[in-house]
Write a protein that holds these residues in place. Structure first.
Motif, short mmCIF file in Angstrom:
data_model
loop_
_atom_site.label_atom_id
_atom_site.label_comp_id
_atom_site.label_asym_id
_atom_site.label_seq_id
_atom_site.Cartn_x
_atom_site.Cartn_y
_atom_site.Cartn_z
N LEU A 162 -6.59 -3.38 -4.68
CA LEU A 162 -7.71 -2.79 -3.95
C LEU A 162 -8.16 -3.67 -2.80
O LEU A 162 -8.07 -4.90 -2.86
CB LEU A 162 -8.89 -2.55 -4.90
CG LEU A 162 -8.67 -1.57 -6.05
CD1 LEU A 162 -9.86 -1.61 -7.00
CD2 LEU A 162 -8.46 -0.16 -5.52
N THR A 214 -6.28 8.37 -2.54
CA THR A 214 -7.15 8.31 -1.36
C THR A 214 -6.28 8.04 -0.14
O THR A 214 -5.07 7.91 -0.24
CB THR A 214 -8.23 7.22 -1.52
OG1 THR A 214 -9.20 7.36 -0.48
CG2 THR A 214 -7.63 5.82 -1.46
N ARG A 260 0.87 -1.18 0.00
CA ARG A 260 0.00 0.00 0.00
C ARG A 260 0.91 1.23 0.00
O ARG A 260 1.03 1.94 0.99
CB ARG A 260 -0.91 0.01 1.23
CG ARG A 260 -1.99 -1.05 1.25
CD ARG A 260 -2.96 -0.95 0.12
NE ARG A 260 -3.97 0.06 0.27
CZ ARG A 260 -5.17 -0.15 0.80
NH1 ARG A 260 -5.52 -1.32 1.28
NH2 ARG A 260 -6.06 0.81 0.84
N TRP A 287 -12.74 8.66 -4.14
CA TRP A 287 -11.33 9.01 -4.27
C TRP A 287 -11.20 10.43 -4.81
O TRP A 287 -12.11 10.97 -5.42
CB TRP A 287 -10.62 8.04 -5.22
CG TRP A 287 -10.48 6.64 -4.71
CD1 TRP A 287 -11.44 5.85 -4.14
CD2 TRP A 287 -9.29 5.84 -4.75
NE1 TRP A 287 -10.94 4.61 -3.83
CE2 TRP A 287 -9.62 4.58 -4.19
CE3 TRP A 287 -7.99 6.05 -5.20
CZ2 TRP A 287 -8.69 3.55 -4.07
CZ3 TRP A 287 -7.06 5.03 -5.09
CH2 TRP A 287 -7.40 3.79 -4.52
N ASP A 290 -11.66 0.31 -0.05
CA ASP A 290 -11.37 1.26 -1.11
C ASP A 290 -12.61 1.60 -1.95
O ASP A 290 -12.54 2.46 -2.84
CB ASP A 290 -10.27 0.74 -2.03
CG ASP A 290 -8.92 0.69 -1.34
OD1 ASP A 290 -8.65 1.58 -0.52
OD2 ASP A 290 -8.12 -0.23 -1.63
#
Length: 290
Positions: free
Chosen positions: A152, A109, A33, A160, A156
């Motif tokens: 993802l 995001t 991430r 965004w 998520d």
């Protein structure tokens, strides 16, 4: 691509530098991430460190470019399944007295801004945008993004933000941390079966089906629990479906109800969608009534 990103002005154009993961080398797990970062060294003189031309001090002060519009995926949510990456575009319309040279965008995001260590997202496939001039001063520049479901998680499926930047031909830069927003949604599927076929008029028809959606945590489809789904009917020679009743699905997304056979036609389930999951209609199942 989704990366720990840096952006720089290189040879008069915005370009992506280092640590990008090409779509051809898509992630195989959810382990990464990465954060998105803009280098203060290369973007050190503008609103958030935007680069200036080398001869800037020798020229009279000039206005920065203006971004008038940023559009993601044609204004539609980004709907992603479990295995197939989705290609979307971001178009940036900008103006400057000298004209527009290039543009850049990030779909991001996580954190409070793009410099937040918790922010992550996707970057363009191209090193430079494709820009089409509408006039000597205004251009719309387009960039392509590949959204890989393997990058993802279910969390998520939210709204965004889109970072946009534009570079003028006289090397002035404007940037917007949140020039637009876009919803990410988990692809939904809906099935239907009406039986028996054929059936005598007045007899009972049992209509079953299932509503499921992409689970980005497991990269499999799973039932969408306890959702209201409409049962609809369309007469044989009609193009219009009419809602007969609303049925709440089980905790596995299963649907079942009964109706009386009255005339030939098509039965389907129709789901209106939620913030995280798009609307979907099952393909109508024809029942011949004798």
């Amino acid at each position: 691509m989704r990366i720990r990103a840096t952006v720089a002005a290189v040879s008069g154009a915005l370009a992506l530098t280092a640590l990008a993961v090409p779509a051809s080398q898509a992630a195989q797990t959810h382990d990464d991430r990465p954060a998105l970062k803009l280098p203060t060294a290369s973007w050190s003189q503008g609103a958030s460190g935007a680069p200036k031309a080398d001869n800037r001090s020798a020229r009279a002060a000039q206005a920065a470019p203006v971004i008038s519009k940023t559009v993601v995926n044609g204004g539609k949510p980004i709907v992603v399944g479990t295995t197939v990456a989705k290609k979307v575009s971001v178009s940036i319309t900008a103006s400057d007295d000298s004209g527009i040279e290039d543009a850049f965008a990030l779909i991001w995001t996580g954190g409070s801004d793009i410099n937040d260590e918790n922010s992550y997202g996707f970057v363009p496939e191209e090193e430079a945008a494709t820009c089409k001039a509408a006039s000597a001063t205004t251009s719309t520049c387009t960039l392509t993004f590949v959204i890989d479901p393997l990058l993802l998680w279910n969390v998520d499926a939210t709204t965004w933000k889109v970072y946009s930047a534009a570079l003028s031909k006289d090397v002035e830069v404007v940037e917007k941390q949140s020039a637009a927003t876009v919803k990410f949604q988990r692809l939904s599927r809906l099935t239907v079966n009406a039986a028996p076929e054929p059936v005598k008029k007045g007899k009972t028809i049992t209509v079953t089906g299932k509503l499921d959606r992409a689970n980005w945590d497991t990269n499999k489809y799973a039932g969408y629990a306890s959702q209201p789904v409409k049962l609809q009917f369309r007469k044989k020679n009609s193009n219009t479906y009419t809602t007969v009743k609303t049925v709440k699905g089980t905790n596995t997304g299963a649907l079942k109800t009964t109706v009386k056979a009255a005339q030939d036609g098509y039965w389907r389930w129709s789901f209106a969608g939620t913030a995280t999951t798009p609307a979907v209609n099952a393909t109508g199942d024809f029942v011949d009534v004798k």
